[in-house]
Design a protein around this motif. Structure first.
Motif, PDB file in Angstrom:
ATOM      1  N   LEU A  59       4.784 -41.344 -21.901  1.00 25.62           N
ATOM      2  CA  LEU A  59       3.776 -42.270 -21.050  1.00 25.62           C
ATOM      3  C   LEU A  59       4.555 -43.289 -20.217  1.00 25.62           C
ATOM      4  N   LEU A  60       4.758 -43.818 -21.269  1.00 22.06           N
ATOM      5  CA  LEU A  60       5.511 -45.311 -20.393  1.00 22.06           C
ATOM      6  C   LEU A  60       6.599 -44.709 -19.653  1.00 22.06           C
ATOM      7  N   LEU A  61       7.594 -44.172 -20.413  1.00 25.13           N
ATOM      8  CA  LEU A  61       8.933 -43.466 -19.545  1.00 25.13           C
ATOM      9  C   LEU A  61       8.962 -42.805 -18.425  1.00 25.13           C
ATOM     10  N   ASN A  62       7.282 -41.897 -18.313  1.00 24.07           N
ATOM     11  CA  ASN A  62       7.371 -40.973 -17.460  1.00 24.07           C
ATOM     12  C   ASN A  62       7.028 -41.550 -16.584  1.00 24.07           C
ATOM     13  N   SER A  63       6.743 -42.937 -16.333  1.00 26.88           N
ATOM     14  CA  SER A  63       6.219 -43.957 -15.401  1.00 26.88           C
ATOM     15  C   SER A  63       7.820 -44.605 -14.633  1.00 26.88           C
ATOM     16  N   VAL A  64       8.730 -44.579 -15.583  1.00 27.95           N
ATOM     17  CA  VAL A  64      10.214 -45.067 -14.910  1.00 27.95           C
ATOM     18  C   VAL A  64      10.349 -44.600 -13.938  1.00 27.95           C
ATOM     19  N   LEU A  65      10.844 -45.062 -12.502  1.00 26.66           N
ATOM     20  CA  LEU A  65      10.803 -44.540 -11.336  1.00 26.66           C
ATOM     21  C   LEU A  65      12.307 -44.420 -11.606  1.00 26.66           C
ATOM     22  N   SER A  66      13.483 -44.997 -11.803  1.00 22.58           N
ATOM     23  CA  SER A  66      14.930 -44.753 -12.360  1.00 22.58           C
ATOM     24  C   SER A  66      15.404 -43.155 -13.146  1.00 22.58           C
ATOM     25  N   THR A  67      15.817 -42.301 -12.636  1.00 23.11           N
ATOM     26  CA  THR A  67      16.296 -40.886 -13.686  1.00 23.11           C
ATOM     27  C   THR A  67      17.563 -41.884 -14.471  1.00 23.11           C
ATOM     28  N   LEU A 107      17.528 -45.443 -15.546  1.00 26.54           N
ATOM     29  CA  LEU A 107      17.450 -45.557 -16.641  1.00 26.54           C
ATOM     30  C   LEU A 107      16.152 -44.931 -17.290  1.00 26.54           C
ATOM     31  N   ARG A 108      15.391 -43.849 -17.087  1.00 28.59           N
ATOM     32  CA  ARG A 108      14.988 -43.470 -17.658  1.00 28.59           C
ATOM     33  C   ARG A 108      15.973 -42.124 -18.474  1.00 28.59           C
ATOM     34  N   THR A 109      16.869 -42.083 -18.136  1.00 24.73           N
ATOM     35  CA  THR A 109      17.719 -40.813 -19.641  1.00 24.73           C
ATOM     36  C   THR A 109      19.073 -42.249 -19.924  1.00 24.73           C
ATOM     37  N   PHE A 110      19.133 -43.214 -19.714  1.00 23.63           N
ATOM     38  CA  PHE A 110      19.422 -44.113 -21.079  1.00 23.63           C
ATOM     39  C   PHE A 110      18.104 -44.377 -22.025  1.00 23.63           C
ATOM     40  N   ILE A 111      17.430 -45.075 -21.140  1.00 20.82           N
ATOM     41  CA  ILE A 111      16.327 -44.929 -22.134  1.00 20.82           C
ATOM     42  C   ILE A 111      15.507 -44.259 -23.613  1.00 20.82           C
ATOM     43  N   GLN A 112      16.128 -43.052 -22.696  1.00 23.34           N
ATOM     44  CA  GLN A 112      15.735 -41.215 -23.574  1.00 23.34           C
ATOM     45  C   GLN A 112      16.514 -41.524 -24.405  1.00 23.34           C
ATOM     46  N   GLY A 113      17.568 -41.487 -24.027  1.00 26.28           N
ATOM     47  CA  GLY A 113      18.952 -41.440 -25.171  1.00 26.28           C
ATOM     48  C   GLY A 113      18.650 -42.608 -25.726  1.00 26.28           C
ATOM     49  N   VAL A 114      18.561 -43.093 -25.999  1.00 31.04           N
ATOM     50  CA  VAL A 114      18.856 -44.395 -26.834  1.00 31.04           C
ATOM     51  C   VAL A 114      17.573 -44.460 -28.041  1.00 31.04           C
ATOM     52  N   VAL A 115      16.560 -43.701 -27.785  1.00 33.18           N
ATOM     53  CA  VAL A 115      15.371 -44.032 -28.644  1.00 33.18           C
ATOM     54  C   VAL A 115      15.336 -42.626 -28.770  1.00 33.18           C
ATOM     55  N   TYR A 116      16.160 -41.172 -28.499  1.00 31.84           N
ATOM     56  CA  TYR A 116      16.128 -40.187 -29.660  1.00 31.84           C
ATOM     57  C   TYR A 116      16.581 -40.203 -31.053  1.00 31.84           C
TER      58      TYR A 116
END
Length: 319
Positions: free
Chosen positions: A112-120, A122-131
């Motif tokens: 839910l938090l990552l889905n609210s990030v507008l920058s694609t 930044l969202r991809t970077f955070i998703q990769g780091v957490v995954y």
């Protein structure tokens, strides 16, 4: 009307007799594609399941299944009379319950938090780091935690530098359940987040636009649109997690068992390993493993029935 009725009967006849042949001709590429997976499951999963018959034998690998004596439910009677087994079962269930409360909701919140990030980007970077930790082995995960909160880790050194006594959180039985849950969160929360992000992508954006036009704020849109959209996936993953309720992980616990002792770290998987494999009592170990599988099956059936009662499909639909 008679003609229509006869046409319907003939249509049902065709669907019953030739319908499956039509679907076979239509879907044969998909069947060919999934065939290797079916073969692998059959050879390495379902066929070895037949070996559970040794749970009812005084099994010896030197004489095999045919030569071993049949003892009925003697292994199960012995299993249920062992205090160590009930202790391992209690540890397993407590860890499962703790992780359902404190681990299961975390991937939902991250999605839910990552889905609210507008920058694609930044969202991809955070998703990769957490995954990324999902691909680490448990040896590496336990080693990293040892370096951070162990007796010679970063936390202990920082406390010593400031005049405090060092704390070794890796060897405390009382907080072991929190430790293994924290390790599981760090390692696998990213994988669960990916699943829920995929579920979020299937929600129609027009629903949010219509709700915003009606004056619904962000929390109301979350409660009335986002969470109902995630509910089928949440229910499905919860059912699957309940099916693995007695499987909290072998490698993670075997690596830390000597540090905290068997009283805190002994779960059913390690119990089967020590009492069945290392002790050479294969029939007894198979009885413990079969009991674990049967309990998991019952939990899946009960949870799936409850999913039907609340209007969800669950793992399989109603017959």
């Amino acid at each position: 009307m008679t003609t229509v009725a006869s046409g319907r009967r003939s249509g049902r006849g065709r669907s019953g007799g030739a319908g499956w042949r039509h679907r076979l001709r239509r879907d044969w590429p998909l069947l060919v594609m999934v065939a290797p997976v079916i073969v692998l499951l059959g050879v390495f999963h379902y066929f070895p399941t037949l070996g559970n018959v040794i749970a009812f034998q005084d099994y010896s690998p030197y004489v095999g299944i045919r030569g071993s004596d049949f003892v009925g439910f003697a292994n199960f009677s012995r299993l249920f009379s062992e205090v160590a087994f009930w202790k391992a079962l209690a540890n397993t269930l407590s860890i499962t319950a703790f992780q359902l409360v404190f681990f299961f909701p975390i991937p939902i919140g991250l999605a839910l938090l990552l889905n609210s990030v507008l920058s694609t980007r930044l969202r991809t970077f955070i998703q990769g780091v957490v995954y990324l930790p999902h691909f680490f082995s448990w040896v590496l995960v336990v080693s990293l935690f040892q370096q951070m909160i162990g007796g010679a880790g970063l936390l202990a050194q920082t406390l010593r530098e400031h005049g405090h006594s060092a704390v070794d959180l890796m060897t405390k039985p009382d907080t072991f359940i929190v430790l293994v849950t924290a390790q599981a969160v760090w390692k696998d929360a990213g994988w669960g987040m990916i699943v829920f992000l995929a579920a979020l992508s299937t929600i129609n954006p027009a629903l949010y636009e219509a709700a915003a036009a009606d004056g619904a704020n962000r929390w109301r849109r979350l409660w009335h649109i986002t969470l109902p959209g995630l509910r089928p996936v949440i229910v499905l993953l919860l059912i699957l997690r309940l099916g693995d309720a007695l499987t909290v992980g072998f490698e993670q616990f075997i690596l830390q068992r000597s540090a905290v002792g068997g009283g805190a770290a002994e779960v059913l998987d390690t119990y089967v390993y020590y009492q069945g494999l290392l002790a050479g009592d294969f029939g007894y170990g198979a009885a413990a493993g079969l009991f674990k599988g049967l309990v998991g099956l019952v939990l899946v059936l009960v949870a799936n029935k409850f999913a039907h009662l609340i209007g969800e499909q669950g793992v399989y639909s109603r017959s």
